[in-house]
Enzyme design. Structure first.
Site, PDB file in Angstrom:
ATOM      1  CG  HIS A 238      -2.024   0.971   1.118  1.00 61.24           C
ATOM      2  ND1 HIS A 238      -1.892   2.292   1.470  1.00 61.24           N
ATOM      3  CD2 HIS A 238      -3.268   0.825   0.615  1.00 61.24           C
ATOM      4  CE1 HIS A 238      -3.038   2.911   1.203  1.00 61.24           C
ATOM      5  NE2 HIS A 238      -3.885   2.049   0.687  1.00 61.24           N
TER       6      HIS A 238
ATOM      7  CG  ASP B 237      -7.907  -3.222  -4.206  1.00 59.76           C
ATOM      8  OD1 ASP B 237      -7.078  -2.375  -3.835  1.00 59.76           O
ATOM      9  OD2 ASP B 237      -8.998  -2.937  -4.722  1.00 59.76           O
TER      10      ASP B 237
HETATM   11  C1  SDX Z   1      -5.506   0.907  -3.461  1.00 61.73           C
HETATM   12  O1  SDX Z   1      -3.734   5.283  -1.887  1.00 61.73           O
HETATM   13  C2  SDX Z   1      -4.723   4.611  -1.463  1.00 61.73           C
HETATM   14  O2  SDX Z   1      -5.265   4.845  -0.407  1.00 61.73           O
HETATM   15  C3  SDX Z   1      -5.196   3.499  -2.390  1.00 61.73           C
HETATM   16  C4  SDX Z   1      -6.363   2.652  -1.885  1.00 61.73           C
HETATM   17  C5  SDX Z   1      -7.619   3.449  -1.740  1.00 61.73           C
HETATM   18  O3  SDX Z   1      -8.499   3.001  -0.952  1.00 61.73           O
HETATM   19  O4  SDX Z   1      -7.777   4.446  -2.449  1.00 61.73           O
HETATM   20  O5  SDX Z   1      -6.042   2.054  -0.647  1.00 61.73           O
HETATM   21  C6  SDX Z   1      -6.706   1.533  -2.879  1.00 61.73           C
HETATM   22  O6  SDX Z   1      -5.056   1.356  -4.471  1.00 61.73           O
HETATM   23  C7  SDX Z   1      -4.840  -0.225  -2.710  1.00 61.73           C
HETATM   24  C8  SDX Z   1      -3.521  -0.716  -3.415  1.00 61.73           C
HETATM   25  C9  SDX Z   1      -3.947  -1.649  -4.544  1.00 61.73           C
HETATM   26  N1  SDX Z   1      -2.796  -1.946  -5.400  1.00 61.73           N
HETATM   27  C10 SDX Z   1      -2.269  -3.183  -5.425  1.00 61.73           C
HETATM   28  O7  SDX Z   1      -2.620  -4.126  -4.713  1.00 61.73           O
HETATM   29  C11 SDX Z   1      -1.177  -3.338  -6.463  1.00 61.73           C
HETATM   30  C12 SDX Z   1       0.000  -4.081  -5.862  1.00 61.73           C
HETATM   31  N2  SDX Z   1       0.638  -3.178  -4.926  1.00 61.73           N
HETATM   32  C13 SDX Z   1       1.812  -2.479  -5.390  1.00 61.73           C
HETATM   33  O8  SDX Z   1       1.758  -2.116  -6.732  1.00 61.73           O
HETATM   34  C14 SDX Z   1       2.295  -1.407  -4.432  1.00 61.73           C
HETATM   35  O9  SDX Z   1       2.299  -1.967  -3.191  1.00 61.73           O
HETATM   36  C15 SDX Z   1       1.564  -0.080  -4.393  1.00 61.73           C
HETATM   37  C16 SDX Z   1       1.503   0.571  -5.732  1.00 61.73           C
HETATM   38  C17 SDX Z   1       0.205  -0.242  -3.858  1.00 61.73           C
HETATM   39  C18 SDX Z   1       2.365   0.823  -3.455  1.00 61.73           C
HETATM   40  O10 SDX Z   1       3.632   0.902  -3.961  1.00 61.73           O
HETATM   41  P1  SDX Z   1       4.703   1.907  -3.341  1.00 61.73           P
HETATM   42  O11 SDX Z   1       4.292   2.489  -2.053  1.00 61.73           O
HETATM   43  O12 SDX Z   1       5.075   2.852  -4.421  1.00 61.73           O
HETATM   44  O13 SDX Z   1       5.839   0.913  -2.975  1.00 61.73           O
HETATM   45  P2  SDX Z   1       7.089   0.701  -3.881  1.00 61.73           P
HETATM   46  O14 SDX Z   1       6.633   0.428  -5.265  1.00 61.73           O
HETATM   47  O15 SDX Z   1       8.038   1.825  -3.605  1.00 61.73           O
HETATM   48  O16 SDX Z   1       7.661  -0.682  -3.310  1.00 61.73           O
HETATM   49  C19 SDX Z   1       8.518  -0.740  -2.174  1.00 61.73           C
HETATM   50  C20 SDX Z   1       9.153  -2.124  -2.261  1.00 61.73           C
HETATM   51  C21 SDX Z   1       9.813  -2.384  -3.635  1.00 61.73           C
HETATM   52  O17 SDX Z   1      10.810  -3.350  -3.432  1.00 61.73           O
HETATM   53  P3  SDX Z   1      12.384  -2.828  -3.224  1.00 61.73           P
HETATM   54  O18 SDX Z   1      12.664  -1.868  -4.349  1.00 61.73           O
HETATM   55  O19 SDX Z   1      12.380  -2.157  -1.869  1.00 61.73           O
HETATM   56  O20 SDX Z   1      13.193  -4.090  -3.271  1.00 61.73           O
HETATM   57  O21 SDX Z   1       8.133  -3.120  -2.132  1.00 61.73           O
HETATM   58  C22 SDX Z   1       8.025  -3.852  -3.324  1.00 61.73           C
HETATM   59  C23 SDX Z   1       8.699  -3.025  -4.418  1.00 61.73           C
HETATM   60  O22 SDX Z   1       9.182  -3.855  -5.476  1.00 61.73           O
HETATM   61  N3  SDX Z   1       6.591  -4.026  -3.583  1.00 61.73           N
HETATM   62  C24 SDX Z   1       6.039  -5.169  -4.006  1.00 61.73           C
HETATM   63  C25 SDX Z   1       4.666  -4.929  -4.050  1.00 61.73           C
HETATM   64  N4  SDX Z   1       4.419  -3.659  -3.666  1.00 61.73           N
HETATM   65  C26 SDX Z   1       5.612  -3.105  -3.386  1.00 61.73           C
HETATM   66  N5  SDX Z   1       6.601  -6.351  -4.350  1.00 61.73           N
HETATM   67  C27 SDX Z   1       5.719  -7.317  -4.751  1.00 61.73           C
HETATM   68  N6  SDX Z   1       4.389  -7.162  -4.792  1.00 61.73           N
HETATM   69  C28 SDX Z   1       3.818  -5.982  -4.459  1.00 61.73           C
HETATM   70  N7  SDX Z   1       2.492  -5.828  -4.508  1.00 61.73           N
END
Ligand code: SDX
Length: 433
Positions: A311, A369
């Site tokens: 998140h 989700d």
């Molecule tokens: C919603 O903003 C809100 O409030 C949104 C929401 C709402 O009610 O409006 O809550 C609804 O959008 C919920 C989120 C739904 N999205 C997903 O489930 C998609 C999968 N999640 C990721 O894409 C990710 O977690 C995000 C986009 C939600 C958040 O990403 P961030 O905060 O930008 O985190 P990041 O990309 O900087 O990741 C940090 C680390 C990275 O690894 P390193 O570089 O540190 O090695 O965590 C890893 C990322 O690769 N990572 C994941 C991951 N999410 C982050 N690795 C695998 N699977 C994931 N889902």
């Protein structure tokens, strides 16, 4: 609505840039003691701007609507914990709270519900927009087009001074979005004809009745969907709410601002995740991918993203996911679907991820989700309709955020940038390039 300048200020910061004389920055302190440094005069005083791609450290506004504590994993709508609202309130009751700031007494709630149900009918001419879409077109494309199309049938919403029309405009959007969702649901299922709302039924039951071919809705399904709507109703300055505020800041009307928010929600990193999760589980189940444990290994090697996990804000369990997890078990057991193969894969992914330091160290917990997709699948909702139903649930939040933007009467949103392109250069004729 206190302007930023009226919010309690206590902290002071001093900024010294190179050999410039120090500049004092006011610190705005929020209800929960969050500290925001007010940089509204920064460029005028120092010629410098702040740079924060993704705005993860930047507040675009002060807001009274929703509060999230990312570390504690708590969420409150107008001060009420989401758990209490989920237990005691309906979706429309919560919608009133978000938009107007207080939980309504019974008389006020009945009036609000009647105003919404009196505005659920959608002009047949507008629904003809759907006939122009192939049935397998994206339901989110249809939803954003139809919401914008509402402006053609309700020109009063285009008036610049929105206040006198706001209540009925908000009720029109809430009411009609349920009928539009049902019409889109039927269009993609090749069902003939347009849905006709029944104001004698409650909001969520009637949306499902209009959607399902046989019109049958059991109470458990309606209750579960009403809870899903409530839990999705708002979430601070997320991508789609910020989009709604950005568009609304230009004094674009409510319908256009929420249609833009629908497009922001569409993305798989945001509201589109609930559908993406199902596609991911289905690929694992169909052997197109691999078994859950090998899939998790692939995620750790960054071959895949585990949708439904992580998140932008929560660094703890999403409180909505906790509520929906219990609901998922109840719904699936009630529907005798606890042996659902995708649910078993989902539970295995969750079990492995929550025990694995790769996820725990990155605060990657199941989000809203992850479970909402499983419940909607159990209700036989088509996967590509999940995000449309997320939009229905989020509509009150977008309306509340849009209203707050207009009430605050702030400036049009206009972020700055740091230019990194070519320095000035001059055109030479093509023959000489
Ligand atoms: C919603 O903003 C809100 O409030 C949104 C929401 C709402 O009610 O409006 O809550 C609804 O959008 C919920 C989120 C739904 N999205 C997903 O489930 C998609 C999968 N999640 C990721 O894409 C990710 O977690 C995000 C986009 C939600 C958040 O990403 P961030 O905060 O930008 O985190 P990041 O990309 O900087 O990741 C940090 C680390 C990275 O690894 P390193 O570089 O540190 O090695 O965590 C890893 C990322 O690769 N990572 C994941 C991951 N999410 C982050 N690795 C695998 N699977 C994931 N889902």
């Amino acid at each position: 609505m206190p302007a930023a300048s009226d919010v309690a200020t206590s902290a002071k910061a001093t900024l010294t840039i190179n050999d410039q004389s120090p500049v004092a920055l006011e610190g705005l302190v929020g209800t929960e003691n969050e500290l925001g440094l007010d940089v509204t005069a920064l460029r005028a005083k120092t010629k410098a701007i702040t740079l924060d791609p993704g705005y993860r450290n930047t507040g675009s506004c002060t807001s009274d609507i929703t509060f999230i504590n990312p570390e504690a994993g708590t969420l409150r709508y107008r001060g009420y914990p989401i758990e209490e609202l989920a237990e005691h309130c309906s979706f429309l009751e919560t919608a009133y709270l978000l938009i107007y700031g207080e939980l309504p007494d019974q008389k006020t709630l009945d009036t609000f519900v009647s105003l919404v149900s009196d505005n659920t009918a959608v002009n047949d001419g507008l629904l003809k927009i759907l006939d122009g879409f192939p049935p397998d077109a994206s339901p989110m494309a249809m939803l954003s087009a139809c919401i914008n199309g509402l402006c053609g049938y309700h020109p009063e919403v285009l008036q610049v001074e929105y206040e006198e029309h706001f209540d009925v405009t908000a009720a029109k959007l809430l009411g009609k979005v349920s009928t539009l969702a049902a019409a889109i649901y039927r269009h993609r299922n090749h069902e003939p004809g347009h849905p006709t709302p029944r104001p004698d039924l409650d909001y969520t039951t009637d949306l499902l009745r209009m959607s399902f071919a046989d019109g049958h809705v059991d109470k458990g399904t309606a209750k579960a969907m009403d809870l899903i709507f409530l839990l999705h109703a708002d979430h601070e300055q997320n991508c789609s709410a910020s989009t709604c505020r950005m568009v609304g800041s230009s004094h674009a009307n409510l319908f256009a601002s929420c249609a833009a928010a629908v497009c922001a929600l569409w993305g798989p990193l945001h509201g589109g995740a609930n559908a993406e999760i199902m596609n991911q589980l289905q690929r694992i189940h169909d052997g197109q991918s691999i078994d859950p444990d090998s899939f998790i290994a692939g995620v750790k090697e960054k071959k895949y993203r585990l949708f439904g996990f992580g998140h932008p804000v929560y660094k703890n369990y999403d409180p909505r996911a906790r509520i929906l997890k219990a609901q998922a078990d109840a719904v699936l057991t009630g529907m005798d679907r606890q042996d659902d193969p995708l649910l078993k894969i989902a539970k295995r992914l969750e079990e492995v991820a929550l025990a694995d330091d790769y996820f725990v160290s990155r605060n990657l917990y199941p989000n809203v989700d992850f479970y909402s997709g499983l419940i909607m699948r159990a209700m036989n909702v088509p996967t590509d309709m999940f995000t449309v139903l997320f939009a229905v649930g989020r509509m009150p939040g977008w309306i509340a955020q849009w209203k707050e933007t207009r009430d605050q009467a702030g400036k049009i949103y206009r972020p700055r940038q740091i230019y990194t392109g070519p320095a000035e250069r001059h055109v030479v004729p093509a023959g000489e390039r």
